[in-house]
Design an enzyme around this catalytic site. Structure first.
Site, PDB file in Angstrom:
ATOM      1  N   HIS A 193       0.886  -1.169   0.000  1.00 53.37           N
ATOM      2  CA  HIS A 193       0.000   0.000   0.000  1.00 53.37           C
ATOM      3  C   HIS A 193       0.923   1.219   0.000  1.00 53.37           C
ATOM      4  CE1 HIS A 193      -2.298  -3.059   2.280  1.00 53.37           C
ATOM      5  NE2 HIS A 193      -3.397  -2.480   1.832  1.00 53.37           N
TER       6      HIS A 193
ATOM      7  N   ASP B  86       2.465   1.969   3.268  1.00 47.88           N
ATOM      8  CA  ASP B  86       3.400   0.994   3.850  1.00 47.88           C
ATOM      9  C   ASP B  86       4.837   1.355   3.507  1.00 47.88           C
ATOM     10  OD1 ASP B  86       1.105  -0.548   4.285  1.00 47.88           O
ATOM     11  OD2 ASP B  86       1.454  -1.786   2.503  1.00 47.88           O
TER      12      ASP B  86
HETATM   13  C1  XUL Z   1      -7.515  -6.620   4.239  1.00 48.47           C
HETATM   14  C2  XUL Z   1      -6.685  -7.009   3.100  1.00 48.47           C
HETATM   15  C3  XUL Z   1      -5.820  -5.972   2.511  1.00 48.47           C
HETATM   16  C4  XUL Z   1      -5.720  -6.062   1.022  1.00 48.47           C
HETATM   17  C5  XUL Z   1      -4.988  -4.908   0.384  1.00 48.47           C
HETATM   18  O1  XUL Z   1      -8.264  -7.638   4.767  1.00 48.47           O
HETATM   19  O2  XUL Z   1      -6.724  -8.151   2.691  1.00 48.47           O
HETATM   20  O3  XUL Z   1      -4.568  -6.034   3.094  1.00 48.47           O
HETATM   21  O4  XUL Z   1      -5.097  -7.233   0.622  1.00 48.47           O
HETATM   22  O5  XUL Z   1      -5.516  -3.690   0.725  1.00 48.47           O
END
Ligand code: XUL
Ligand code: CO
Length: 435
Positions: free
Chosen positions: A99, A102
């Site tokens: 993300h 992150d």
């Molecule tokens: C949340 C989840 C996230 C997604 C990316 O449950 O799975 O980490 O994979 O936003």
């Protein structure tokens, strides 16, 4: 700088190995049904769990320190990046996923956050060049900050919609800059808590529009990979709009979005489905894309994001992957974290080895199931009545209702219907799994 100094590059030592710092099933360059294991599995490291999550839960603070010796925000994030590449090297993981928040610290303003992101993207690009590691997918975290408390694209506040669009635009640019082969949308808070305060139609229309705007923008700046929605039924909201694969496919069709799915094992089970069900639904709709590999706990009703060790499940998953023709732009991202009590650097290594070996064994077993052929032959034969006579006409969708009626009237009663042989097939599967 090395953060996992005492950890060697993990070697493949075969199934009888007793060395806990070795792979027993993952042999990256071994050919299984025509391609190397690393290309079948396309393992990815999840930046958020591995480099950021410190074991915080609703009853307690973190149990592990993920600052990697850094003291200023940028230094901490640079050290996280160095640790990520060291881990990928030592574990023979070829890809990573992140993300935006992150990989770089959020600033006071969006402009400042973007500047931090640019600096970190340059830093990571350099590490990628040196190591050959690749970006499987990027995404934007549009759920953590309080501004997203009622959603991002589904927020009742237009300013929040605009902020989310701007944030995704930037995350898309960074994904393209780093050569990502995918871009994921997980609708973190895109859902509702109560219909009493919710205009569902407006929220869905806005969400469809946000995805259209931002994905069109991605194409306009040269993104050639796949866009994915990652279904999840609940958590954090009571009802997430991206409930499951079937729901998301309906949404994508309604809003005319050319997306695929990123299926997560623990989200499948939260929706009351098996992992393999969600993969099959994606595949039969031409939407099989990528996988978030993890597992839940049947005794806990939430998204525990555990490293996957259930070989029954990894086998059935890899069977779906092989049948879908394998990954193209997608891969197996370990959206998984060590338990709060597994709080040492070694635990991260043991966890990845466990997950990678469970999937490597799953791949080997899935290939054996296909080669063995018993299950495929059973299924083909089960539908054999559609290959000739009236069945063939039904398959070709070239029959009239009157013909069907005449056929039914003439037959008197259908002939005895063959057994589904479920237990026999389950035992066949066990025979291959434990041979
Ligand atoms: C949340 C989840 C996230 C997604 C990316 O449950 O799975 O980490 O994979 O936003
Ligand atoms: Co996920």
């Amino acid at each position: 700088m090395a953060f996992f100094k005492h950890i060697p590059v993990i070697p493949y030592k075969g199934k009888d190995s007793r060395d806990p710092l070795s792979f027993r099933y993952y042999n990256p360059d071994e050919i299984i049904t025509g391609k190397p294991m690393r290309e079948h599995l396309k393992f990815a490291l999840s930046w958020w769990h591995t480099l950021c999550a410190e074991g915080v839960d609703m009853f307690g603070t973190g149990t592990s320190d993920k600052s990697f010796g850094g003291t200023t925000p940028m230094q901490i994030y640079k050290n996280k990046a160095l640790a990520a590449f060291e881990l990928m090297e030592k574990l023979s993981i070829d890809y990573f996923c992140f993300h935006d928040r992150d990989i770089a610290p959020a600033g006071e303003t969006l402009a400042e956050s973007n500047k931090n992101l640019d600096e970190m993207a340059d830093f990571i690009a350099d590490l990628m060049k040196k190591s050959g590691k690749k970006l499987l997918w990027g995404t934007a975290n549009c759920f953590n900050h309080p501004r997203y408390m009622h959603g991002a694209g589904t927020s009742p506040e237009a300013d929040v919609f605009a902020y989310a669009a701007a944030q995704i635009k930037k995350a898309m640019e960074v994904t393209v800059r780093l050569g990502g082969s995918g871009y994921v949308y997980w609708g973190g808070r895109e859902g509702y808590e109560t219909l009493l305060n919710t205009d569902m139609k407006k929220e869905l229309d806005n969400l469809g529009y946000l995805l259209k705007l931002t994905s069109d923008y991605g194409r306009s700046i040269g993104f050639k990979g796949d866009f994915y929605i990652e279904p999840k039924p609940k958590e954090p909201t009571k009802h997430q709009y991206d409930f499951d694969a079937a729901t998301v496919i309906g949404f994508l069709r309604k809003y005319n979005l050319d997306f695929k799915l990123n299926i997560e094992a623990n989200h499948a089970t939260l929706a009351g489905h098996t992992f393999e069900h969600e993969l099959r639904v994606a595949a039969v709709n031409g939407a099989f894309g990528s996988i978030d590999a993890n597992q839940g706990d049947p005794h806990l009703g939430w998204d525990t994001d555990q490293f996957p060790t259930d070989v029954y499940s990894t086998t059935l998953c890899m069977l779906e992957v092989l049948r879908a023709g394998g990954f193209v732009n997608g891969g197996l991202n370990f959206d998984a974290k060590t338990r709060r009590g597994s709080n040492t650097a070694e635990d991260i290594i043991y966890a990845y080895i466990a997950g990678m070996d469970a999937f490597a064994l799953g791949l080997r077993k899935a290939a054996q199931i296909i080669e063995n052929g018993t299950i495929d032959a059973f299924v083909a034969n089960r539908y054999a009545s559609y290959s000739s006579g009236i069945g063939q006409k039904i398959s070709q969708q070239a029959v009239t209702i009157e013909e069907l009626e005449a056929h039914a009237l003439a037959m008197g009663e259908v002939k005895p219907i063959p057994s589904g042989r479920q237990e026999y097939l389950e035992n066949t599967l066990n025979g291959i799994l434990f041979s």
